[in-house]
Design an enzyme around this catalytic site. Sequence first.
Site, short mmCIF file in Angstrom:
data_model
loop_
_atom_site.label_atom_id
_atom_site.label_comp_id
_atom_site.label_asym_id
_atom_site.label_seq_id
_atom_site.Cartn_x
_atom_site.Cartn_y
_atom_site.Cartn_z
N TYR A 66 -39.04 28.08 18.04
CA TYR A 66 -40.06 27.10 18.42
C TYR A 66 -40.95 27.61 19.56
CZ TYR A 66 -38.76 23.84 14.92
OH TYR A 66 -38.57 23.27 13.69
N ARG A 69 -43.50 29.51 17.76
CA ARG A 69 -44.43 28.59 17.08
C ARG A 69 -45.39 27.93 18.09
NH1 ARG A 69 -41.84 25.74 12.99
NH2 ARG A 69 -43.81 24.65 12.74
N HIS A 121 -44.42 14.60 10.80
CA HIS A 121 -43.26 15.39 11.21
C HIS A 121 -43.26 15.73 12.70
CE1 HIS A 121 -42.82 16.80 6.74
NE2 HIS A 121 -42.42 15.57 6.94
N CYS A 134 -29.82 9.15 27.10
CA CYS A 134 -31.08 9.35 27.83
C CYS A 134 -32.26 9.18 26.87
CB CYS A 134 -31.09 10.76 28.44
SG CYS A 134 -32.58 11.14 29.36
N CYS A 176 -33.27 18.47 30.43
CA CYS A 176 -33.98 17.23 30.71
C CYS A 176 -34.19 17.05 32.22
CB CYS A 176 -33.17 16.06 30.15
SG CYS A 176 -33.93 14.47 30.51
N GLY A 220 -53.25 22.03 1.18
CA GLY A 220 -52.38 23.09 1.71
C GLY A 220 -50.93 22.68 1.86
N THR A 247 -54.24 27.43 -2.28
CA THR A 247 -54.44 28.79 -2.80
C THR A 247 -53.66 29.00 -4.10
OG1 THR A 247 -52.77 29.40 -1.19
CG2 THR A 247 -55.02 30.04 -0.68
#
Length: 288
Positions: A66, A69, A121, A134, A176, A220, A247
């Site tokens: 991540y 990303r 998402h 929490c 956190c 897409g 595509t």
Amino acid sequence: MDKLESFRNYLKNCKSIISLCGAGLSASSGLPTFRGSGGLWKNYSSIDLATPDAFHTDAGLVWQFYTFRRHAALKAKPNNGHKALSKLSYLENINYLTLTQNVDNASRIAKHNPKKLLELHGNLFTLSCTNFMCTFKEEQNYNHPLTPALADCEDEFSEGSFQPVKEIPESELPHCPRCNTGLLRPGVVWFGEPLPLKVIDKVDEFLVKNDPINLILVIGTSQSVWPAAAYIDRVKQQGGKVAVFNTEIPDMETVENKNAKGEYQGWAFKGDAAITLPLALEALIGKI
Ligand code: BJW
């Protein structure tokens, strides 16, 4: 009548339109897709890393994925496909909604009307605490890297070539700031997790209020993930038509089925959505 002309004729009479977007919309902004040859990161499958199981087994590995990303999304610029939808979202004579499965922020950066954008998402830049007790959630955090141990995860996307990832102990991952104990996680929806109820409710409200939806633009996406893909059938059930921008369109004839008079009942525009989408919408939104 040719396909583009037929689509544009239908479009000009549409009162209610929905778009369902997937990773292919951001492909020409340089962001990898999930499935197919674009779906590998350091020899791991992107789909296998986007799961609660992967996070429980090796949070360090998933956080490196991540971090890569987030960094790629921070560098990426919205393309003309994002810009076309952004323009569409401000038209006053159409009831419009974009449902995006993408978590990359590109639509927000393209200044899409926020009232007409739902992120099914979640979002890469949202952080939430995994401690059950929490409720900490930070909507948009653009820091990079989130901890020193997560530096150097931003190397270029490596298709097929194995590059080892580091082992990172949990103590060196983002924690956190409120409870100080819980591990933070990206605010995205992994397989087996429910989509945010607020978002699902807003989609339902739009579909009911604007029944019939005249058109769904399917942009897409491999249409392989539920419940997102189910919105296509929902629009069809309301009598709406489907236009696919991708595509790869394996069942071109099914999408473009024509009636007995030879009129298009749906449209498939094969190619990069950053090119085909602005062109198809030009009569409504003008040139990008
Ligand atoms: C271009 C292009 C260019 C390339 N131009 N085009 C069996 C049957 C039915 C359902 C299920 C089932 N078993 C399990 C399920 C449910 C499951 C599911 O759908 N599984 C399927 C795989 C079968 N769904 C879920 O688990 C969902 N939750 C749920 O159902 O909860 C129920 C529940 C209720 C109450 C309590 C508890 C649970 C959650 C799904 C979450 C999906 N998450 C991910 C990761 C998000 C975070 C992250 O980004 O890391 O979402 S997975 C991944 O797939 C990501 C994407 O948004 C999503 C869709 O992928 P997308 O966008 O379509 O990308 P690709 O790569 O697949 O396709 C790209 C396309 O672009 C291709 O077609 C290319 O050709 C094209 N393309 N370049 C135009 N330039």
